[in-house]
Structures are given as structure tokens and as C-alpha cells.
Design a protein around this motif. Structure first.
Motif, short mmCIF file in Angstrom:
data_model
loop_
_atom_site.label_atom_id
_atom_site.label_comp_id
_atom_site.label_asym_id
_atom_site.label_seq_id
_atom_site.Cartn_x
_atom_site.Cartn_y
_atom_site.Cartn_z
N VAL A 106 0.84 -1.20 0.00
CA VAL A 106 0.00 0.00 0.00
C VAL A 106 0.88 1.25 0.00
O VAL A 106 0.60 2.22 -0.72
N GLU A 107 1.96 1.24 0.76
CA GLU A 107 2.89 2.37 0.74
C GLU A 107 3.50 2.54 -0.65
O GLU A 107 3.70 3.67 -1.14
N ASP A 108 3.79 1.43 -1.31
CA ASP A 108 4.36 1.46 -2.66
C ASP A 108 3.43 2.18 -3.64
O ASP A 108 3.88 2.94 -4.50
N ARG A 109 2.12 1.97 -3.49
CA ARG A 109 1.16 2.60 -4.39
C ARG A 109 0.85 4.04 -4.01
O ARG A 109 0.65 4.90 -4.87
N LEU A 158 -6.68 -2.36 -4.21
CA LEU A 158 -5.53 -2.15 -5.10
C LEU A 158 -4.89 -3.45 -5.59
O LEU A 158 -4.31 -3.48 -6.67
N PHE A 159 -4.99 -4.52 -4.79
CA PHE A 159 -4.31 -5.77 -5.15
C PHE A 159 -5.22 -6.98 -4.99
O PHE A 159 -4.86 -7.96 -4.34
N PRO A 160 -6.42 -6.95 -5.58
CA PRO A 160 -7.33 -8.08 -5.40
C PRO A 160 -6.82 -9.37 -6.01
O PRO A 160 -7.18 -10.46 -5.58
N TRP A 161 -5.93 -9.26 -7.02
CA TRP A 161 -5.41 -10.43 -7.72
C TRP A 161 -4.25 -11.08 -6.97
O TRP A 161 -3.77 -12.16 -7.36
N ARG A 227 -10.43 5.58 -2.91
CA ARG A 227 -11.35 6.07 -3.95
C ARG A 227 -11.27 7.59 -4.07
O ARG A 227 -11.24 8.14 -5.18
N TRP A 228 -11.23 8.28 -2.94
CA TRP A 228 -11.21 9.74 -2.94
C TRP A 228 -9.93 10.26 -3.58
O TRP A 228 -9.96 11.24 -4.34
N TRP A 229 -8.81 9.64 -3.28
CA TRP A 229 -7.54 10.08 -3.84
C TRP A 229 -7.34 9.62 -5.28
O TRP A 229 -6.37 9.99 -5.94
N GLY A 230 -8.24 8.79 -5.77
CA GLY A 230 -8.16 8.35 -7.17
C GLY A 230 -7.00 7.42 -7.45
O GLY A 230 -6.48 7.39 -8.58
N ILE A 231 -6.59 6.62 -6.47
CA ILE A 231 -5.51 5.67 -6.69
C ILE A 231 -6.06 4.48 -7.47
O ILE A 231 -7.03 3.84 -7.06
N ARG A 232 -5.44 4.20 -8.59
CA ARG A 232 -5.95 3.13 -9.44
C ARG A 232 -5.27 1.80 -9.13
O ARG A 232 -4.14 1.75 -8.68
#
Length: 239
Positions: A106-109, A158-161, A227-232
Motif C-alpha cells: 500500500v505504501e508502494d502505491r 488495489l491488489f485483489p489479484w 477512492r477519494w484520492w483516485g488511486i488506481r
């Protein structure tokens, strides 16, 4: 039901400075509690989140005396300080295990600074929700689990896979299974939701005094911030 993650299979591109510092701070504060010995209880009452004090709901003569202690921090500040306190080795160990496994990705993203802000906001949001559901409680709410739950919520999006190697009890044996993160974390959240509902309707002894609504609140805050920050979502990387 207990599910214990061992590792995930997601590589990081950046060194997780902030996540490792957060783990270190939590462990150092807990070691300080151990060194305090009998004084640790007073330390926890001073810096832990006491819902009755946060909402000005009294708390009785004994708690009134504790709240009158000199140098007592403002109640709002304990929303932050409480997330660095723990009640025992299992408490701090389980929280740091989850943070170590899922926090680096999560920090990486998010990036280092935004991850730190994210972690603190997740913990504060979790503490607020828990204190709402226990507004008159005089027992401190402590632990990093609310902030860690925010990390899990972000990871779920972010990492469901990703695959999570998990220690799973099967009858009287333990086995290691690779579970997709979307399944592992959804199962984790449903366990928190079930126990949170039980905490409202049943005796507190049935749910073990765990701040289930802090877990739920942290997870939801993590989802909303991403979602708010728009992180894809990052596409999978195969090595």
C-alpha cells in the motif's frame, strides 16, 4: 475462526521506509509498556482512547480521579496515541504481522508521505467509530488494528489479484493455502462485521472485548480514501 497470513506475492518497487518505521514504533512503545510493569495500566489510561472521556460522558469517581491526573493529554489527541499502544504480545504481534505483510504494498502505491497520512487517518476514523458504539465506556480502546484495517481496505481495492499464503486450521491440523487477496480480506471483513453485530446485541464476554467496530471503521476509511484520492489498481506483475 482464525486466519493467519504468512506472506503475499506482490513485489514492491519502493523500499517501505514508513511502514517499517511504524512497525518499529509500535514495538518500541509496547516494550516501554513492558518495562513500566505495574505502571503500564496508568500509562494506558493516560494515552489510550477512553470513549467516555472523549465524549464527556462522566465515568464515575474512580475514572474522574484518573482524568484529573496532571499532564493528561487532550482527549482528541488519544485518537492518535491510542493506536500505538497494545495490551499484550499476541495483540501487538498479530497487528504488526498484518501491517508487515500488507502495508509495504500500500505504501508502494500511495507514496511514503501519503501513506503516513493514510495510516493516521485510518486509525483516527476507526477510533471515532468504535467510540461512537461505546460512548459511555470507561475502558481504554488501544491498538493499531484500526489503522491496519485501513491498510487492508486499501489492499483489497488495489491488489485483489494478489495471492496470500495463509495458515489455515483444518480439523486438528494446520495447512498452508494460497488464497486470493479479494477472498482473504473479504472473509476477514465479514468476521469483523459478524462480531461487531454480536457486540451490539450480546454480552461483551461473547466477543472478548475486541474493538470490532474499529476494525470495520478502519477498513471502510481505507476504501474511501483510496477512492477519494483516485488511486488506481495496479495491473499484476508476473515474475
Amino acid at each position: 475462526m482464525t486466519i493467519i497470513p504468512l506472506r503475499d506475492n506482490v513485489p514492491t518497487r519502493r523500499y517501505p521506509y514508513v511502514n517499517k518505521v511504524l512497525v518499529a514504533i509500535n514495538l518500541l512503545v509496547f516494550l516501554y509498556e513492558v518495562v513500566l510493569g505495574r505502571e503500564a495500566g496508568l500509562f494506558i489510561y493516560r494515552w489510550g482512547l477512553v470513549p467516555a472521556r472523549l465524549w464527556g460522558a462522566g465515568g464515575g469517581l474512580e475514572m474522574g480521579a484518573l482524568w484529573a491526573l496532571p499532564g493528561l493529554p487532550p482527549a482528541w489527541l488519544t485518537l492518535v496515541t491510542s493506536m500505538f499502544l497494545h495490551a499484550g504480545w499476541l495483540h501487538v504481534g498479530s497487528n504488526m504481522l498484518y501491517l508487515w505483510i500488507f502495508g509495504d504494498n500500500v505504501e508502494d502505491r500511495l507514496g511514503h508521505l501519503r501513506y503516513l497520512v493514510f495510516y493516521l487517518l485510518g486509525g483516527v476514523g476507526a477510533g471515532l467509530l468504535q467510540s461512537i458504539f461505546s460512548a459511555g465506556a470507561s475502558v481504554p480502546t488501544i491498538g493499531a488494528s484500526g489503522a491496519v484495517a485501513a491498510v487492508l481496505g486499501a489492499y483489497w481495492l488495489l491488489f485483489p489479484w494478489a495471492k496470500v499464503s495463509t495458515l489455515v486450521p483444518v480439523f486438528f491440523f494446520l495447512t498452508i493455502a494460497e488464497i486470493p487477496a479479494v477472498v482473504f480480506l473479504l472473509l476477514w471483513f465479514l468476521i469483523q462485521l459478524y462480531n461487531g453485530a454480536l457486540a451490539i446485541t450480546a454480552s461483551p464476554t461473547l466477543v472478548g472485548g475486541v474493538a470490532w467496530w474499529a476494525h470495520i471503521g478502519g477498513f471502510v476509511v481505507g476504501l474511501l480514501l483510496v477512492r477519494w484520492w483516485g488511486i488506481r489498481r495496479q495491473p499484476p506483475v508476473w515474475w
